[in-house]
Design an enzyme around this catalytic site. Structure first.
Site, PDB file in Angstrom:
ATOM      1  N   ASN A 101       0.742  -1.230  -0.023  1.00  0.00           N
ATOM      2  CA  ASN A 101      -0.036   0.203  -0.003  1.00  0.00           C
ATOM      3  C   ASN A 101       0.943   1.266   0.149  1.00  0.00           C
ATOM      4  O   ASN A 101       0.203   2.405  -0.190  1.00  0.00           O
ATOM      5  CB  ASN A 101      -1.010   0.020   1.291  1.00  0.00           C
ATOM      6  CG  ASN A 101      -2.110  -1.230   1.211  1.00  0.00           C
ATOM      7  OD1 ASN A 101      -2.409  -1.333   0.084  1.00  0.00           O
ATOM      8  ND2 ASN A 101      -2.249  -1.590   2.170  1.00  0.00           N
ATOM      9  N   CYS A 102       2.102   1.176  -0.009  1.00  0.00           N
ATOM     10  CA  CYS A 102       3.106   2.242   0.214  1.00  0.00           C
ATOM     11  C   CYS A 102       3.776   2.562  -1.227  1.00  0.00           C
ATOM     12  O   CYS A 102       4.470   1.507  -1.657  1.00  0.00           O
ATOM     13  CB  CYS A 102       4.121   2.042   1.194  1.00  0.00           C
ATOM     14  SG  CYS A 102       5.417   3.114   1.217  1.00  0.00           S
TER      15      CYS A 102
END
Length: 141
Positions: free
Chosen positions: A16-17
């Site tokens: 998610n980064c």
């Protein structure tokens, strides 16, 4: 978790980064097939994290992801909080571990910004276009 002498590269990754995704993509573009550890699902052991910090030559506070709400809830920004307490908090709440962390035969580093990974790769690409369109270059000199 195995010792910090990988036969291949390793990335502590959060899909998610964006920085983590870019770092992994740079590694793959450079011919690496790293072991991907989604550390939120498979956090390191306390001993492994201590070993990793030593290899990166940084303090627990330097690895602490202070943007996370749990950081404030636990009061970890207080200068009186010990390194051991920060490590314990990271183990209990892996979201507090900043990412991505890359380990190769050349060393280990928190790869923020993602182009820090170039120094850890055997054959880094000369340039890479990040998700946001920014082009980063590997300085071979």
């Amino acid at each position: 978790m195995k010792a910090l002498n990988p036969l291949k590269s390793l990335i502590f990754h959060n899909p998610n980064c964006g920085t983590s995704r870019n770092t992994l993509a740079i590694m793959k573009a450079s011919g690496e097939e790293p072991e991907v550890v989604e550390y939120l699902n498979t956090p390191p052991t306390r001993d492994y994290l201590v070993e990793l910090l030593a290899k990166m030559k940084i303090s627990p506070r330097e690895l602490l992801r202070s943007k996370e709400p749990i950081n404030n809830e636990l009061g970890l920004d207080n200068s009186n909080v010990s390194d051991d307490d920060i490590i314990d908090a990271m183990i209990a709440h892996p979201i507090l571990i900043n990412r991505p962390i890359v380990v190769t035969d050349k060393g280990a580093a928190l790869c923020r910004p993602s182009e820090r990974v170039f120094a850890l790769l055997e054959n880094p690409v000369s340039s890479f276009t990040k998700e946001d369109g920014e082009v980063v270059y590997h300085d071979k000199g």
